[in-house]
Scaffold this active site. Structure first.
Site, PDB file in Angstrom:
ATOM      1  N   HIS A   1       0.826  -1.215   0.000  1.00  0.00           N
ATOM      2  CA  HIS A   1       0.000   0.000   0.000  1.00  0.00           C
ATOM      3  C   HIS A   1       0.859   1.263   0.000  1.00  0.00           C
ATOM      4  CE1 HIS A   1       0.043   0.068   4.588  1.00  0.00           C
ATOM      5  NE2 HIS A   1      -0.003   1.363   4.375  1.00  0.00           N
TER       6      HIS A   1
ATOM      7  N   ASP B   1       1.122  -7.666   2.461  1.00  0.00           N
ATOM      8  CA  ASP B   1       1.218  -6.238   2.121  1.00  0.00           C
ATOM      9  C   ASP B   1       2.689  -5.795   2.006  1.00  0.00           C
ATOM     10  OD1 ASP B   1       0.860  -3.523   1.797  1.00  0.00           O
ATOM     11  OD2 ASP B   1      -0.580  -3.319   3.432  1.00  0.00           O
TER      12      ASP B   1
ATOM     13  N   SER C   1       3.917   2.304   8.605  1.00  0.00           N
ATOM     14  CA  SER C   1       3.751   1.301   7.563  1.00  0.00           C
ATOM     15  C   SER C   1       5.066   1.106   6.830  1.00  0.00           C
ATOM     16  CB  SER C   1       2.672   1.718   6.574  1.00  0.00           C
ATOM     17  OG  SER C   1       1.436   1.318   7.063  1.00  0.00           O
TER      18      SER C   1
HETATM   19  N1  ARG Z   1      -4.957   0.883   7.484  1.00  0.00           N
HETATM   20  C1  ARG Z   1      -3.639   0.880   6.932  1.00  0.00           C
HETATM   21  C2  ARG Z   1      -2.940   2.217   7.163  1.00  0.00           C
HETATM   22  O1  ARG Z   1      -3.494   3.162   7.591  1.00  0.00           O
HETATM   23  C3  ARG Z   1      -3.566   0.365   5.540  1.00  0.00           C
HETATM   24  C4  ARG Z   1      -4.281   1.154   4.488  1.00  0.00           C
HETATM   25  C5  ARG Z   1      -4.207   0.578   3.105  1.00  0.00           C
HETATM   26  N2  ARG Z   1      -5.213  -0.430   2.826  1.00  0.00           N
HETATM   27  C6  ARG Z   1      -6.511  -0.143   2.478  1.00  0.00           C
HETATM   28  N3  ARG Z   1      -7.349  -1.127   2.295  1.00  0.00           N
HETATM   29  N4  ARG Z   1      -6.947   1.083   2.328  1.00  0.00           N
HETATM   30  O2  ARG Z   1      -2.666   3.078   6.458  1.00  0.00           O
HETATM   31  N1  ASP Z   2      -1.485   1.551   7.944  1.00  0.00           N
HETATM   32  C1  ASP Z   2      -0.752   2.593   8.641  1.00  0.00           C
HETATM   33  C2  ASP Z   2       0.286   3.253   7.714  1.00  0.00           C
HETATM   34  O1  ASP Z   2       0.092   3.289   6.522  1.00  0.00           O
HETATM   35  C3  ASP Z   2      -0.145   2.091   9.897  1.00  0.00           C
HETATM   36  C4  ASP Z   2      -1.027   2.317  11.073  1.00  0.00           C
HETATM   37  O2  ASP Z   2      -1.796   3.276  11.052  1.00  0.00           O
HETATM   38  O3  ASP Z   2      -0.914   1.552  12.035  1.00  0.00           O
HETATM   39  O4  ASP Z   2       1.228   3.869   8.139  1.00  0.00           O
END
Ligand code: ARG
Ligand code: ASP
Length: 719
Positions: free
Chosen positions: A84, A226, A654
């Site tokens: 991502h 990921d 991330s």
């Molecule tokens: N929640 C994770 C982070 O804040 C991964 C986001 C990417 N994945 C998604 N399905 N949007 O950024």
């Molecule tokens: N998914 C998040 C990121 O992209 C990580 C988190 O918020 O824990 O940095």
């Protein structure tokens, strides 16, 4: 009894932090946390992790792009981060014929690696405490109340002076930055080296790298691979250089060893990375504000908007492609806000902060330091007073500026109108071409007027329901005056009449352009009205900002004084931090326990060929059926996918390398559980977990699934 109580009080006072809480600054690690890390199982010395004068593990950790972390894993510039985090690049290289998002991409030789203009990788060469220096400089200012103590422009100016022009000019790619910590009570200077030739080496298909997509986002148990692979290039001297065929893979100061040993519950784990933003030093009033205004508006508005989007996406595959990234971006913050409010209520974070601020008031009174109580009073008052403005601002932002895409139509029409009135043909042609280009940018391939129209109706309806007319942009009064309050008719009329409403209107305008038509264009008028309202609200809210910054700094200063020498850490601010803890599951509900490791069995359980989020590639199913996992399998014969740990992380972490007690790479961080996102305000030891893709799954996908095992030859892998 009494003695027991005393011991309890002393322990509570001496350790205001929960075990595993903390995003630690590397220069303070040795003094603050090192003994505790060793007690948890760490086998390294502090200088193995961070050393001001020689290379250490920290030199393998980089900023990837604008908001992620990455790590170096070979002497030839190979870098790992999340799928991502590389999504934008993978998407950019994708076409219908070569759809790398869907099918994955693997360079089978260096020549096949894909350059990514604009993408950078940044190493942190040096970290220095410059608090005394900055404070001395600040004291020279005539106006003691100016806001230089937080101003990036001012602080980076100081950084440049300190480093010296010659030093910066002689070192290509080098930059310096001074950042405030603890609300401006402490300052660190960072010397950074930024590389701008970063090439895509490999990415799994989205059915692995984004498996579970939005449904599984912020969720544990998780089954997403990921990760993506890049390579950093430099000039022949190892210096940063724009993309060039002459560039060579960078030999970094440090790269990580990789362990195939895997993890057990309670194993020590740590990670370094760039957490973006936390609010540990919120007062109780800010917690309430966050819940009742910021999060609530976001949740309610996005829910409505996403409903429309999803319906349209499910109805039309073209729309699905157009809106998938927008939808993902929307739901990511939406789900985070839900988790945040859940945690604020469940753990009564308002009360948690109140206890802390009351303690400071007590302490201040005893020690004749009234400043802290005063700072708290002014925070309380200011947060109360900005309530209405903040609500309006969040509503405008979520429902209108972000919510309605046509608020972004080109509004910069003055020069064109002038040229039309002056009948200046040459200038007219030039300006018309610019308008056409701006129109094309607005109507990019991801725009659907039908979807925007539907969303706008729902957004405007809700916006007008929740805000009195006087709190809306003045222009919105036409909805009542001309359309009897019918937003549906209002929006249809905008599309029917505006030059941006559809292709025919644009063509008609181009064939006989007139200044009057543009100046009365309803979409332009709408967009300008929204911009004006936004500017006015920003201006009004700015009146509170200085007062807030000064009171917040004083409050945090009080806490630091009250806790004295006790280990503290500053809020995240996208600087390099270390967090450590244990590999661990958790109990989300009564009688339920989530274990800390997921496997490919879970991928197969979730498989749904009819739901794009849970499609499993045939080839992966084949490996699964044959249990053909090679050296990457767990002792049980299962294929590991992800694990969870108590490390304290947030957005920006991330891509962070997760290391075992020997400092070897065991996984790549990519998410948190939704029950843990409240940790941005208050760490939640029983609930907060980082979600990490197991390095064995990463290597299995590269080696066996993608057949790019040649990449493993340059890594140091320990079986
Ligand atoms: N929640 C994770 C982070 O804040 C991964 C986001 C990417 N994945 C998604 N399905 N949007 O950024
Ligand atoms: N998914 C998040 C990121 O992209 C990580 C988190 O918020 O824990 O940095």
């Amino acid at each position: 009894m009494k003695k027991g109580l005393l011991v309890l009080i002393v322990t509570v006072l001496a350790f205001p932090l929960k075990a595993d809480e903390g995003m630690w600054l590397l220069p303070l690690l040795k003094q603050q946390k090192f003994p505790e890390m060793q007690a948890l199982g760490l086998k390294l010395q502090d200088y193995d992790i961070y050393s001001p004068d020689s290379s250490a593990l920290k030199d393998a950790v980089v900023i990837f792009g604008g908001g992620c972390t990455g790590e170096m894993v070979s002497s030839e510039g190979l870098l790992l981060t999340n799928h991502h985090c590389g999504y934008g690049q993978i998407q950019m290289h994708s076409t219908l014929e070569n759809d790398y998002l869907t099918n994955g991409f693997w360079a089978m030789s260096r020549e096949q690696e894909l350059p990514n203009p604009g993408l950078t990788v940044t190493f942190i060469d040096k970290i220095e405490d410059v608090t005394d220096f900055v404070k001395k400089e600040l004291a020279k200012e005539d106006d003691p109340n100016n806001m230089n103590f937080l101003s990036p422009k001012y602080l980076n100016g100081l950084a440049k002076t300190r480093a010296g022009d010659a030093y910066l000019q002689n070192n290509p790619g080098l930059s310096v930055e001074i950042k405030p910590f603890y609300g401006g009570n402490v300052y660190y200077m960072f010397t950074k080296k930024t590389y701008s030739d970063v090439r895509l080496v490999g990415a799994p298909p989205s059915s692995i790298g984004k498996f579970g997509a939005d449904t599984d986002n912020w969720m544990w148990p998780r089954h997403t691979g990921d990760f993506s692979v890049f390579r950093v290039y430099a000039d022949a001297n190892g210096n940063p250089s724009e993309y060039s065929e002459q560039n060579v893979p960078l030999r970094p100061k440090r790269w990580l060893n990789i362990s195939l040993k895997g993890v057990q519950e309670n194993d020590f784990a740590m990670m370094m990375g760039f957490p973006g933003r936390t609010n540990k030093y919120y007062t109780s009033w800010e917690v309430a504000e966050r819940r009742d205004i910021d999060n609530t508006v976001r949740i309610n508005i996005r829910e409505l908007r996403q409903q429309v989007m999803l319906e349209e996406m499910l109805n039309d595959p073209a729309v699905r492609i157009q809106y998938s990234s927008k939808y993902a971006g929307s739901t990511n913050a939406y789900k985070n806000s839900i988790g945040s409010n859940w945690a604020i209520n469940k753990h009564n974070l308002e009360q948690v902060k109140k206890v802390e601020q009351d303690k400071l008031i007590e302490w201040g009174r005893k020690n004749c330091q009234p400043d802290y109580e005063e700072a708290l009073l002014s925070l309380e008052q200011l947060i109360h007073e900005r309530k209405d403005l903040r609500f309006r601002s969040w509503m405008l932002d979520e429902a209108i500026s972000r919510g309605i895409e046509f608020t972004r139509v080109p509004t910069d029409i003055q020069t064109l109108c002038d040229a039309l009135r002056a009948k200046d043909k040459a200038e007219q042609q030039q300006q018309l071409r610019l308008l056409e280009m701006a129109y094309k940018r607005f109507k990019d391939k991801n725009y659907s007027a039908e979807v925007d129209k539907k969303i706008a109706k729902v957004m405007l309806e809700e916006y007008r329901r929740l805000l009195p007319p006087a709190s809306q942009p003045a222009y919105f009064s036409v909805i009542d005056k001309r359309f009897k309050g019918d937003v549906g008719r209002f929006v249809d009329d905008l599309f029917a009449k505006s030059v941006f409403g559809d292709e025919r209107n644009m063509q008609k305008f181009m064939s006989s352009p007139s200044a009057k038509a543009l100046e009365n264009d309803p979409m332009i008028l709408f967009a300008v009205a929204v911009q004006k309202e936004k500017a006015a609200l920003t201006q009004d809210l700015a009146n509170f900002e200085d007062g807030y910054a000064i009171a917040h700094k004083t409050y945090v200063e009080g806490l630091l004084k009250m806790y004295g020498d006790k280990a503290n850490f500053p809020d995240a601010n996208f600087t390099l931090r270390l967090t450590y803890g244990q590999v661990k599951g958790y109990t989300p509900h009564d009688a339920v326990y989530y274990r800390c490791q997921t496997t490919l069995d879970g991928v197969m359980e979730k498989e749904d060929p009819d739901n794009w989020e849970f499609v499993v590639p045939d080839q992966l199913k084949k490996f699964y059926a044959e249990k053909n996992f090679g050296r990457y399998a767990m002792p049980t014969g299962q294929m590991p996918v992800a694990f969870s740990a108590t490390t304290h992380t947030t957005g920006g972490n991330s891509g962070s390398p997760v290391l075992n007690a020997n400092g070897e790479l065991i996984g790549i961080n990519f998410d948190r559980n939704w029950e843990g996102v409240g940790g941005d305000i208050q760490y939640l030891p029983d609930y907060q977990r980082s979600i990490i893709v197991d390095i064995r799954y990463v290597l299995f996908i590269i080696d066996k699934y993608a057949g790019a095992g040649y990449l493993l030859n340059e890594m140091n892998i320990k079986e």
